[in-house]
Design a protein around this motif. Structure first.
Motif, PDB file in Angstrom:
ATOM      1  N   ASP A  54      59.925  76.316  62.684  1.00 30.74           N
ATOM      2  CA  ASP A  54      60.169  75.849  64.052  1.00 30.74           C
ATOM      3  C   ASP A  54      59.769  74.393  64.216  1.00 30.74           C
ATOM      4  O   ASP A  54      60.460  73.613  64.879  1.00 30.74           O
ATOM      5  CB  ASP A  54      59.409  76.718  65.052  1.00 30.74           C
ATOM      6  N   LEU A  55      58.642  74.017  63.615  1.00 33.15           N
ATOM      7  CA  LEU A  55      58.173  72.638  63.751  1.00 33.15           C
ATOM      8  C   LEU A  55      59.069  71.668  63.002  1.00 33.15           C
ATOM      9  O   LEU A  55      59.313  70.551  63.459  1.00 33.15           O
ATOM     10  CB  LEU A  55      56.737  72.521  63.234  1.00 33.15           C
ATOM     11  N   LEU A  56      59.593  72.088  61.833  1.00 35.17           N
ATOM     12  CA  LEU A  56      60.349  71.174  60.981  1.00 35.17           C
ATOM     13  C   LEU A  56      61.816  71.059  61.371  1.00 35.17           C
ATOM     14  O   LEU A  56      62.380  69.969  61.351  1.00 35.17           O
ATOM     15  CB  LEU A  56      60.240  71.622  59.519  1.00 35.17           C
ATOM     16  N   ILE A  57      62.452  72.182  61.699  1.00 39.78           N
ATOM     17  CA  ILE A  57      63.902  72.134  61.921  1.00 39.78           C
ATOM     18  C   ILE A  57      64.375  73.023  63.060  1.00 39.78           C
ATOM     19  O   ILE A  57      65.377  72.725  63.710  1.00 39.78           O
ATOM     20  CB  ILE A  57      64.655  72.501  60.621  1.00 39.78           C
ATOM     21  N   GLY A  58      63.668  74.119  63.318  1.00 40.62           N
ATOM     22  CA  GLY A  58      64.168  75.085  64.302  1.00 40.62           C
ATOM     23  C   GLY A  58      64.413  74.481  65.668  1.00 40.62           C
ATOM     24  O   GLY A  58      65.431  74.735  66.320  1.00 40.62           O
ATOM     25  N   GLY A  59      63.480  73.645  66.133  1.00 35.85           N
ATOM     26  CA  GLY A  59      63.617  73.078  67.467  1.00 35.85           C
ATOM     27  C   GLY A  59      64.742  72.072  67.608  1.00 35.85           C
ATOM     28  O   GLY A  59      65.245  71.849  68.705  1.00 35.85           O
ATOM     29  N   ALA A 238      66.046  61.055  63.971  1.00 35.05           N
ATOM     30  CA  ALA A 238      64.596  61.005  64.166  1.00 35.05           C
ATOM     31  C   ALA A 238      64.244  60.610  65.587  1.00 35.05           C
ATOM     32  O   ALA A 238      63.335  61.190  66.202  1.00 35.05           O
ATOM     33  CB  ALA A 238      63.971  60.031  63.166  1.00 35.05           C
ATOM     34  N   ARG A 239      64.975  59.605  66.122  1.00 33.66           N
ATOM     35  CA  ARG A 239      64.685  59.180  67.497  1.00 33.66           C
ATOM     36  C   ARG A 239      64.972  60.303  68.488  1.00 33.66           C
ATOM     37  O   ARG A 239      64.209  60.543  69.425  1.00 33.66           O
ATOM     38  CB  ARG A 239      65.516  57.939  67.844  1.00 33.66           C
ATOM     39  N   THR A 240      66.086  60.993  68.294  1.00 32.22           N
ATOM     40  CA  THR A 240      66.445  62.079  69.204  1.00 32.22           C
ATOM     41  C   THR A 240      65.507  63.269  69.037  1.00 32.22           C
ATOM     42  O   THR A 240      65.067  63.875  70.011  1.00 32.22           O
ATOM     43  CB  THR A 240      67.901  62.524  68.946  1.00 32.22           C
ATOM     44  N   ALA A 241      65.186  63.587  67.788  1.00 29.81           N
ATOM     45  CA  ALA A 241      64.332  64.743  67.527  1.00 29.81           C
ATOM     46  C   ALA A 241      62.912  64.522  68.014  1.00 29.81           C
ATOM     47  O   ALA A 241      62.192  65.490  68.287  1.00 29.81           O
ATOM     48  CB  ALA A 241      64.342  65.069  66.039  1.00 29.81           C
ATOM     49  N   ALA A 242      62.482  63.258  68.114  1.00 24.91           N
ATOM     50  CA  ALA A 242      61.116  62.993  68.563  1.00 24.91           C
ATOM     51  C   ALA A 242      60.864  63.614  69.928  1.00 24.91           C
ATOM     52  O   ALA A 242      59.798  64.197  70.180  1.00 24.91           O
ATOM     53  CB  ALA A 242      60.875  61.477  68.617  1.00 24.91           C
ATOM     54  N   TYR A 247      58.914  68.162  73.476  1.00 26.14           N
ATOM     55  CA  TYR A 247      59.216  69.377  74.242  1.00 26.14           C
ATOM     56  C   TYR A 247      58.487  70.585  73.637  1.00 26.14           C
ATOM     57  O   TYR A 247      57.892  71.392  74.358  1.00 26.14           O
ATOM     58  CB  TYR A 247      60.729  69.623  74.234  1.00 26.14           C
ATOM     59  N   VAL A 248      58.537  70.707  72.309  1.00 24.39           N
ATOM     60  CA  VAL A 248      57.883  71.843  71.644  1.00 24.39           C
ATOM     61  C   VAL A 248      56.389  71.808  71.870  1.00 24.39           C
ATOM     62  O   VAL A 248      55.753  72.837  72.166  1.00 24.39           O
ATOM     63  CB  VAL A 248      58.211  71.829  70.130  1.00 24.39           C
ATOM     64  N   ILE A 249      55.776  70.627  71.755  1.00 21.55           N
ATOM     65  CA  ILE A 249      54.326  70.506  71.930  1.00 21.55           C
ATOM     66  C   ILE A 249      53.925  70.867  73.352  1.00 21.55           C
ATOM     67  O   ILE A 249      52.940  71.587  73.579  1.00 21.55           O
ATOM     68  CB  ILE A 249      53.870  69.081  71.576  1.00 21.55           C
ATOM     69  N   ILE A 250      54.687  70.396  74.336  1.00 20.81           N
ATOM     70  CA  ILE A 250      54.378  70.719  75.732  1.00 20.81           C
ATOM     71  C   ILE A 250      54.513  72.216  75.975  1.00 20.81           C
ATOM     72  O   ILE A 250      53.671  72.839  76.639  1.00 20.81           O
ATOM     73  CB  ILE A 250      55.296  69.921  76.680  1.00 20.81           C
ATOM     74  N   PRO A 395      65.004  66.881  78.888  1.00 24.12           N
ATOM     75  CA  PRO A 395      64.321  68.175  78.796  1.00 24.12           C
ATOM     76  C   PRO A 395      62.832  68.069  78.527  1.00 24.12           C
ATOM     77  O   PRO A 395      62.048  68.916  78.991  1.00 24.12           O
ATOM     78  CB  PRO A 395      65.050  68.865  77.637  1.00 24.12           C
ATOM     79  N   ALA A 396      62.398  67.050  77.776  1.00 17.87           N
ATOM     80  CA  ALA A 396      60.965  66.885  77.517  1.00 17.87           C
ATOM     81  C   ALA A 396      60.210  66.583  78.807  1.00 17.87           C
ATOM     82  O   ALA A 396      59.128  67.132  79.053  1.00 17.87           O
ATOM     83  CB  ALA A 396      60.741  65.777  76.487  1.00 17.87           C
ATOM     84  N   PHE A 397      60.777  65.727  79.646  1.00 19.13           N
ATOM     85  CA  PHE A 397      60.134  65.427  80.932  1.00 19.13           C
ATOM     86  C   PHE A 397      60.155  66.656  81.852  1.00 19.13           C
ATOM     87  O   PHE A 397      59.189  66.903  82.587  1.00 19.13           O
ATOM     88  CB  PHE A 397      60.817  64.238  81.608  1.00 19.13           C
ATOM     89  N   ILE A 398      61.240  67.396  81.823  1.00 15.45           N
ATOM     90  CA  ILE A 398      61.305  68.625  82.619  1.00 15.45           C
ATOM     91  C   ILE A 398      60.240  69.606  82.151  1.00 15.45           C
ATOM     92  O   ILE A 398      59.565  70.260  82.958  1.00 15.45           O
ATOM     93  CB  ILE A 398      62.713  69.246  82.520  1.00 15.45           C
TER      94      ILE A 398
END
Length: 535
Positions: A54-59, A238-242, A247-250, A395-398
């Motif tokens: 999940d951390l590497l590719i799933g998200g 990489a920029r988009t996935a960051a 989002y995953v961390i939040i 989505p990260a801000f949401i």
């Protein structure tokens, strides 16, 4: 609508069979290794590859990779084939390298996820991890193959492939029951026993991956190693996935807060803690996973293609059609969960070391989660509007806003409610969070594409709720009647679910069909047509 309905039906059928065989797999493994020390060791070793994947590719698969593949298919003269081969090359070698490093450092990884494990328990966990951690590479390759299949509107294999994994694991658990003399005794378990469990688990994922790769081959994809990675867009990815990682961390922070509070509630009121919340959450996810995930998977590649073409009208149509199709099943399912939750959990969990009262409490939490089924599903569908644009920042801000609302309401529930009601309060905080989150996300997504057919969706959902009330009322009447005659036990729970749930859903379908709810009429027509052809 018809294409979306057919795709959703294929995926829903696969997901249903996958969930059922998954439950059977869990039961067989629990019978084989128990839930004590050996069960703990196995589950920790089994969970670590899932977390790393999940951390590497799933998200980033649905939020980043699928839209980028769709754009490459539109942009590149070869239809994106070279781009897909480069992605597969990166996934294969990158994840194989990660899996190798993880196997080498298996003892340290086990220590990271456990607390003061020593002796036979730690040794078993480390050995199992070394057998299971190679799954990471097969998880990644299989998931990327599934994503490429989805962009080609091939949805059956990604939904049915996990069934093959479950069948392998059921066989492994059954074989362990027959050949192992140790059973669940971790002191007596042998290296051969652990190899059977660990390698068997990896074999299941290998079978799932192989099924997806074969399906990909059948649609014309030919893999060859490509080391010319300049055109793959790693910098953009990489920029988009960051933002996806943000989002995953939040989301993990929100999960951590809920888990800590639910665990504290369990200390204050045994039987009303984190286990009750987790079990209720898993059952809540069942209708969402079968229906909404199937439609979401079909929607995203199509919306991504429409965005690439600049056809926002098609995006609006795809979203509103998908939302109403999901609502046609999620609306009655949510109401029935609110009515029949305790009967369902008593039938599933009311055995062994769990008391009937604790099983019923899980059902009470599930009833609260029933309120969240529609807003949670709406929220998840709305996120795909942003992902179709390759936008993971919004989505990260949401998610950050959701985290603030959820943590605040959860803390309020913890400090104000009696201990027995805290976990129910956490479920209600979840519900409010997604009502607020869905509202805000709708406004932002609507602004992005110039409207999402709000009036059409609101009118459709309102008619579905009106059609669902008679069915929910019937289920409630059956519940009161049977409980009054037999009390609430496993037998009465089965009768309540079969009569109340079954007849309630049939009544909803009949009323909605009479009210000309087009999505329900389409589903009824498709089912009737299949039955007619089968006859």
């Amino acid at each position: 609508m018809s294409r979306l309905l057919r795709a959703g039906a294929i995926m829903a059928a696969g997901t249903m069979v996958s969930r059922v065989t998954g439950f059977l797999r869990t039961a067989v493994l629990a019978a084989a290794i128990g839930t004590a020390a050996l069960g703990d060791a196995y589950n920790v070793a089994y969970t670590i590859p899932l977390i790393l994947f999940d951390l590497l590719i799933g998200g980033v698969l649905s939020s980043v990779i699928v839209p980028m593949i769709v754009r490459a298919q539109k942009r590149d003269p070869d239809g994106g084939r070279a781009y897909e081969q480069r992605l597969m090359t990166i996934a294969f070698f990158g994840l194989a390298g990660v899996a190798t490093i993880a196997v080498i450092f298996a003892p340290q990884i086990i220590d990271l996820y456990t607390e003061d494990w020593t002796g036979a328990k730690r040794e078993a966990a480390v050995m199992l991890a070394r057998f299971i951690l190679p799954q990471i590479a097969f998880f990644g390759v299989g998931a990327l193959a599934g994503a490429i299949l989805n962009t080609r509107d091939r949805f059956a294999a990604p939904m049915w492939a996990p069934v093959l994994n479950n069948i392998v694991m059921i066989s492994v658990g059954g074989l362990y029951l027959v050949v192992s003399e140790a059973g669940s005794d971790i002191e007596a378990v042998t290296r051969a026993d652990l190899a059977l469990l660990g390698l068997g688990t990896t074999l299941g994922i290998m079978a799932q991956c192989a099924a997806l790769v074969v399906s990909l081959y059948r649609v014309g994809f030919r893999f060859r190693i490509r080391l010319d990675l300049r055109g793959v867009g790693l910098g953009e990815m990489a920029r988009t996935a960051a933002w996806t990682f943000v989002y995953v961390i939040i989301s993990q922070f929100t999960f951590w807060v809920t888990t800590k509070l639910a665990t504290g509630a369990g200390d204050l009121a045994p039987g009303a803690g984190n286990a009750a919340y987790s079990y209720a959450w898993q059952l809540f996810q069942l209708p969402y996973g079968i229906i909404a995930v199937s439609v979401i998977t079909a929607m995203l590649p199509r919306m991504s293609r429409s965005v690439a073409d600049g056809d926002y009208a098609a995006v609006r149509e795809e979203f509103s059609s998908g939302m109403l199709l999901v609502g046609s099943v999620i609306v009655p399912a949510g109401l029935l969960l609110m009515v029949l939750g305790p009967a369902a959990t008593l039938l599933i969990f009311g055995y062994g070391n769990m008391s009937p009262s604790d099983a019923v409490y899980i059902g009470n939490v599930l009833q609260v989660f029933g309120l969240a089924l529609v807003p949670f599903s709406v929220f998840q569908l709305l996120l795909r509007v942003f992902y179709s644009f390759g936008d993971t920042r919004t989505p990260a801000f949401i998610a950050a806003g959701n985290a603030v609302v959820s943590a605040g309401l959860s803390l309020l529930a913890y400090v104000t409610l009696p201990p027995r009601y805290i976990v129910m309060g956490l479920a209600f905080a979840f519900t409010i969070t997604y009502i607020v989150g869905a509202t805000v996300t709708w406004l932002l997504a609507s602004r992005r594409v110039g409207g999402l057919g709000g009036r059409r969706v609101a009118a459709g959902l309102t008619r579905m709720y009106i059609a669902a009330v008679p069915g929910a009322s019937l289920a409630l009447g059956v519940l009161w009647l049977v409980e009054g005659m037999l009390g609430l036990n496993s037998v009465s729970a089965l009768v309540i679910l079969a009569a109340g749930g079954g007849l309630g859903f049939l009544l909803y379908a009949a009323v909605a069909h009479g009210m000309r709810v087009s999505e329900v009429r389409s589903i009824v027509g498709m089912v009737a047509g299949r039955i007619g052809r089968g006859g």
